[in-house]
Every structure is written in C-alpha cells, then in structure tokens.
Design a protein around this motif. Structure first.
Motif, PDB file in Angstrom:
ATOM      1  N   GLY A  25     -84.625  -8.091  20.901  1.00  0.00           N
ATOM      2  CA  GLY A  25     -83.494  -7.762  20.042  1.00  0.00           C
ATOM      3  C   GLY A  25     -82.990  -8.968  19.286  1.00  0.00           C
ATOM      4  N   PHE A  26     -82.880 -10.107  19.977  1.00  0.00           N
ATOM      5  CA  PHE A  26     -82.472 -11.347  19.311  1.00  0.00           C
ATOM      6  C   PHE A  26     -83.484 -11.727  18.225  1.00  0.00           C
ATOM      7  CE2 PHE A  26     -79.424 -12.028  22.718  1.00  0.00           C
ATOM      8  CZ  PHE A  26     -78.443 -12.814  22.119  1.00  0.00           C
ATOM      9  N   THR A  27     -84.772 -11.548  18.528  1.00  0.00           N
ATOM     10  CA  THR A  27     -85.829 -11.888  17.567  1.00  0.00           C
ATOM     11  C   THR A  27     -85.707 -11.033  16.308  1.00  0.00           C
ATOM     12  OG1 THR A  27     -87.319 -12.490  19.380  1.00  0.00           O
ATOM     13  CG2 THR A  27     -88.327 -12.070  17.241  1.00  0.00           C
ATOM     14  N   THR A  28     -85.564  -9.711  16.494  1.00  0.00           N
ATOM     15  CA  THR A  28     -85.408  -8.818  15.347  1.00  0.00           C
ATOM     16  C   THR A  28     -84.165  -9.183  14.546  1.00  0.00           C
ATOM     17  OG1 THR A  28     -86.543  -6.958  16.417  1.00  0.00           O
ATOM     18  CG2 THR A  28     -85.026  -6.422  14.637  1.00  0.00           C
ATOM     19  N   PHE A  29     -83.056  -9.417  15.240  1.00  0.00           N
ATOM     20  CA  PHE A  29     -81.806  -9.724  14.541  1.00  0.00           C
ATOM     21  C   PHE A  29     -81.940 -10.992  13.700  1.00  0.00           C
ATOM     22  CE2 PHE A  29     -77.761 -12.029  14.321  1.00  0.00           C
ATOM     23  CZ  PHE A  29     -77.007 -11.105  13.615  1.00  0.00           C
ATOM     24  N   LEU A  30     -82.532 -12.028  14.288  1.00  0.00           N
ATOM     25  CA  LEU A  30     -82.652 -13.293  13.557  1.00  0.00           C
ATOM     26  C   LEU A  30     -83.537 -13.156  12.323  1.00  0.00           C
ATOM     27  CD1 LEU A  30     -82.872 -15.882  16.469  1.00  0.00           C
ATOM     28  CD2 LEU A  30     -81.020 -15.632  14.815  1.00  0.00           C
ATOM     29  N   THR A  31     -84.570 -12.315  12.406  1.00  0.00           N
ATOM     30  CA  THR A  31     -85.466 -12.163  11.254  1.00  0.00           C
ATOM     31  C   THR A  31     -84.853 -11.311  10.148  1.00  0.00           C
ATOM     32  OG1 THR A  31     -86.607 -10.306  12.304  1.00  0.00           O
ATOM     33  CG2 THR A  31     -87.607 -12.475  12.550  1.00  0.00           C
ATOM     34  N   MET A  32     -83.839 -10.473  10.495  1.00  0.00           N
ATOM     35  CA  MET A  32     -83.258  -9.602   9.474  1.00  0.00           C
ATOM     36  C   MET A  32     -81.798  -9.931   9.163  1.00  0.00           C
ATOM     37  SD  MET A  32     -82.737  -6.021  11.592  1.00  0.00           S
ATOM     38  CE  MET A  32     -81.845  -5.182  10.293  1.00  0.00           C
ATOM     39  N   ALA A  33     -81.235 -10.949   9.825  1.00  0.00           N
ATOM     40  CA  ALA A  33     -79.817 -11.276   9.626  1.00  0.00           C
ATOM     41  C   ALA A  33     -79.507 -11.654   8.185  1.00  0.00           C
ATOM     42  CB  ALA A  33     -79.416 -12.414  10.561  1.00  0.00           C
ATOM     43  N   TYR A  34     -80.538 -12.073   7.438  1.00  0.00           N
ATOM     44  CA  TYR A  34     -80.315 -12.457   6.040  1.00  0.00           C
ATOM     45  C   TYR A  34     -79.678 -11.326   5.230  1.00  0.00           C
ATOM     46  CZ  TYR A  34     -84.423  -9.653   4.876  1.00  0.00           C
ATOM     47  OH  TYR A  34     -85.296  -8.605   4.707  1.00  0.00           O
ATOM     48  N   ILE A  35     -79.885 -10.070   5.654  1.00  0.00           N
ATOM     49  CA  ILE A  35     -79.419  -8.931   4.858  1.00  0.00           C
ATOM     50  C   ILE A  35     -77.898  -8.923   4.723  1.00  0.00           C
ATOM     51  CG2 ILE A  35     -79.229  -7.252   6.747  1.00  0.00           C
ATOM     52  CD1 ILE A  35     -80.578  -6.603   3.178  1.00  0.00           C
TER      53      ILE A  35
END
Length: 431
Positions: free
Chosen positions: A18-28
């Motif tokens: 979950g942390f991995t997904t969030f960090l890769t998409m947090a730019y949005i």
C-alpha cells in the motif's frame, strides 16, 4: 476480512504494498490541481476534491471488492477537462456537471451486468496486449518523468541528459532497487523509494521549504449536487459529446487497468474477474463524488501494479492507500515536496513495466489476426499516453481481421458495438 491466507499474503506485505502504490501515485494530488487550476478552479479546491475522490474510490475497492487497486482522478482526463472542455469556452462548474452526469450513467452501468460482460467479451489476446501495453506505458512514464527520455523536435523522443541531477538519482535508485529485488528483499520497491528519497534529501534535492503540514479546505464548497440541474446543464449546453467521451474513456481506462493489474496479481479466474461489479462501482462512485467537489473523472491507477509487484494481493493494500490519502490531506507541503522529485518513484515504475511484459507469452503470435490487434495495443498505449486509445485501436482492428479471415462469428457482439463507438470517437470527437 481480506482473506490474507487464501491469497498467500500477510498484513505486513499488504501494508508495504500500500505504501509502495501510494508513493508511486501521490503525484496526482499535486499534478491534478495544477492542471485543473489552468481551467480556473482554485488549487485548494481541487487538492481536497482529488483526495476525497481517491479516498471514496479506493476505500470502496478495499472494503467491497477486496482488490489491491487504487482509484484517483485520471491523467489525460484532467487535461481533456481543462484544455478542451473548459478551454473551449465553458465555465468549470458546468463542465463538472457534465462529469457528474457521466458518473451517474457510469454508476447505473456498473450496477448492471454490462461491465462484467464487457470484461468477459474482451478476447484473451487483447487482454494480454492490454497488460503488456500498460507495462510499456508505465515504464515510459517513469523514463520521461525522470528526464532519461526527453522530447525531440525531429524524432519525438530522444535520450535525455544522463548527467542531469534527476537522471543520476533515478539511475542510482534503479540500481539500488534492482539489487534489493535480486537479493529477494521483501518490499524491495518500497525500500528502494525510501533509500532514493533519503539520498535526495541529503544531497539537497528534496527540501521542505513550505513546512510539512496544512489544513485541507474547500473554498467553494460543493459545486454540483443536484442531478436534475446537472442534466439540465448538459442539455442546455449540448454537452452530449463531452459526456460520451468521459464515459467511454473512463470505462475502458478502468476496465483495461483492472484487467492488467488483476492478471499481474493472478486474480483473474479464467476469463472472468471475480467481484467485478463491486470493483467497477469504485471508480463510477468516485467520479460522481469527485465531480461534486471539483475534480475530473477518476480511474483505476496503473501505478497499482507497483503495489502488486511489492506483493499486494488484497483490499488491505488499497485500504492502506486510502488511509494514506486521508493523511496526505493534512500534509500537502510534504506530499508536494516528495511528489516533485520524480526520481524517487521513477525506478519503481520502470521495474513494474518490465514485470508486466510477462503477459506477452499469452499472445498467439503465430496467428496474425490474433497477434496484430494485440501488437497495436502494446505499441499505441505508450506512444499516445492513453490506455483507452490503445484499447480502441485493438477493438477496431480485431473484428475487421476476423471478418476477412471468415471468423466473424467468433467475435462477441459487444466488441463490434464498441469498435463502432471507438471509431466514431477517434474520428469525430475530442479525445
């Protein structure tokens, strides 16, 4: 609740994913407000609306569908909203009314068997092509964001300046993450991003000059809330093509992404996606709710594949993402600073792209009428930066080749219908 044992996963793995997904998409949460503010929407309004939409869609996906797939306002759709719809002379509140109507139609379609049937109707070869195409697309995004690949006036793209700070940090982060994967370190993608972030901080690239926290706000409150009024706005301004474009692109962006990520995670059961209706409701609800507060349509995020690559298999991964989005609402300066350093997340996107290419073995390369539509999807997704456009071209060429091979009856009627709709959209409507 999340059936961790049945999915051969653990709570630790899911939370790290979950942390991995969030960090890769947090730019949005930063990029989306920047783009929509060009349409006149206040930055703070879009920032909070983006998080509300992401939380609604991602938590629904977690709690009702139990899939490691995150939902948020989609790139491309926000640009279409800002520069084509509002840029064409429409005020943004009326444009959000069109998004709201598209979301309501989307919810109705998701409550029926239509979208489940659509997933089953897509030929296996095209599903494999969609997964591989998304892989190339996400790797290309990573390379482009980091500056390793750059625009070129004569050749469209070219190798960037590898001595630039961003490119060096990306390459260092890539090597570190690859070593962690080679050593079978659990959560390698996540720890790769953490190490790269620390390097960025200690080399002065990552700075927190605006502090770390701030309170979320909605300066204009709820923008759209009355369905009758919203439908009236669509009719008054003749926004049928806008609603149709939002609907068609969102349906296939999300459907394609879900198929790609579910295949990568091994969650597809033959030709079917279990709990498809619950999963597909997530983005339609998020689109409706997001438009009420001030953001463009949502979609399933291809960055979810980075969480799957980190071991995410259940809704606990997306629950983690949803909670992190809620936390992010109070840490906009921090999220903005980290998201501004593309090199922190680019290595993960490049690696995930390579992992998703595995679906190519499922394409029947010896049968041209099966291979070419899949190839076209794989080729055009990264080149057009659009999942839906890649799927459109695959849907159009697949039935044409089948008809002239004398195999027209093998094609599902839904594929014919959408081939015509996609052709109309590509030729006559903005996309």
């Amino acid at each position: 609740m999340f059936k961790l044992k049945e999915n051969n996963s653990t709570a630790k793995t899911e939370i790290l994913a979950g942390f991995t997904t969030f960090l890769t998409m947090a730019y949005i949460v930063v990029v989306n407000p920047v783009i929509l503010s060009d349409a006149g929407v206040p930055f703070d309004q879009v920032f909070t609306a983006t998080i509300i939409a992401a939380v609604v869609g991602t938590l629904w996906m977690a709690l009702f569908a139990n899939y490691p797939i995150a939902i948020a306002p989609g790139m491309g759709l926000n640009a279409y909203f800002a520069y084509s719809v509002v840029g064409g002379g429409l005020d943004y509140v009326t444009a959000f009314a069109a998004v709201f109507v598209a979301g309501l139609i989307f919810v109705i379609l998701s409550l029926t068997a239509f979208r489940e049937k659509l997933i089953e109707a897509i030929p296996e070869n095209l599903k494999a092509g969609i997964s591989a195409g998304i892989g190339l697309f996400i790797a290309f995004v990573g390379l482009r964001m980091s500056g390793i690949i750059t625009s070129d006036p004569s050749n469209l793209v070219a190798l960037g300046d590898l001595t630039a700070t961003s490119a060096i940090l990306t390459l260092v982060g890539l090597v570190i993450t690859l070593i962690l994967i080679a050593l079978n370190v659990s959560g390698a993608l996540f720890f790769g991003m953490i190490i790269t972030g620390l390097i960025a901080f200690f080399t002065g690239q990552l700075q927190f000059s605006n502090g770390l926290t701030s309170l979320p706000s909605l300066p204009e409150g709820i923008l759209v809330f009355n369905p009758i009024s919203a439908i009236g706005d669509v009719i008054t301004h003749g926004l049928y093509a806008v609603v149709f474009s939002f609907l068609l692109v969102t349906i296939f962006d999300t459907t394609g992404t879900m198929i790609g990520v579910a295949q990568q995670a091994g969650l597809m059961k033959g030709n079917k996606l279990p709990r498809a209706r619950q999963a597909l409701l997530s983005d339609s609800l998020a689109t409706s709710v997001g438009s009420m507060f001030g953001t463009s349509p949502t979609t399933a995020f291809i960055e979810s594949s980075s969480g799957v690559a980190a071991g995410g298999r259940t809704g606990l991964t997306s629950l983690t993402v949803g909670i992190l989005f809620i936390v992010a609402a109070f840490f906009s300066p921090l999220v903005s600073a980290v998201s501004g350093i593309a090199a922190i997340t680019s290595p993960a996107l490049i690696i995930v792209g390579s992992l998703m290419m595995g679906s190519l073995v499922k394409v029947k390369w010896g049968e041209f009428d099966e291979a070419f539509p899949a190839f076209l999807i794989i080729l055009t997704m990264p080149l057009t930066s659009s999942i839906a456009t890649g799927i459109a071209l695959g849907f159009i060429t697949h039935p044409i080749l089948k008809i002239f091979k004398g195999k027209g009856k093998q094609v599902h009627p839904l594929v014919y219908i959408f081939a015509v709709l996609f052709l109309i959209q590509l030729l006559f409507l903005p996309h």
